[in-house]
Design a protein around this motif. Sequence first.
Motif: not given
Length: 150
Positions: A91-114
């Motif tokens: 109930a308490t998460p905060d996502f101050p940063e997230a970075h997305e990388t496209s996986l050759a148009g098939l999907g996405h890879e998301v990295r970040g901090v919580v």
Amino acid sequence: MSAPQQVQDVAAPRKRKSRVLSVLGVVVGAVVGYAVITPVIRGEETPQPTAEELAAPPAADARDRASAAQAVRDAETHCEQAVAERLNSPATPDFPEAHETSLAGLGHEVRGVVESQDSSGASVRSTFECTVFPVGAGQFSVTVTELSEQ
């Protein structure tokens, strides 16, 4: 004599319409010609594209860009939801940063901090990584591949 007069009455509006369209065409042609010729007469140069503009790939239309931006937002949202479910206090998460990388148009890879709280209420900062693949209309397959405290 009434038959020829009827033909003449029908033909008159058509001739008038044709004249109006002809005059309109001449006026539009004159305006376009003036806009094209005036800079040449004044000696102004036509702007040429820069090397960067020539080297850049053609831009996608606005609908494609909007659709791609929405796909990135969806990937980030679904990843953050999956990460929140794995936290001790979801109930308490905060996502101050997230970075997305496209996986050759098939999907996405998301990295970040919580940032969240552990069971004792202490603040915890973790890194996360997810892969998100669309599997249907509005449906996604989300895998949290990393969730580790810093």
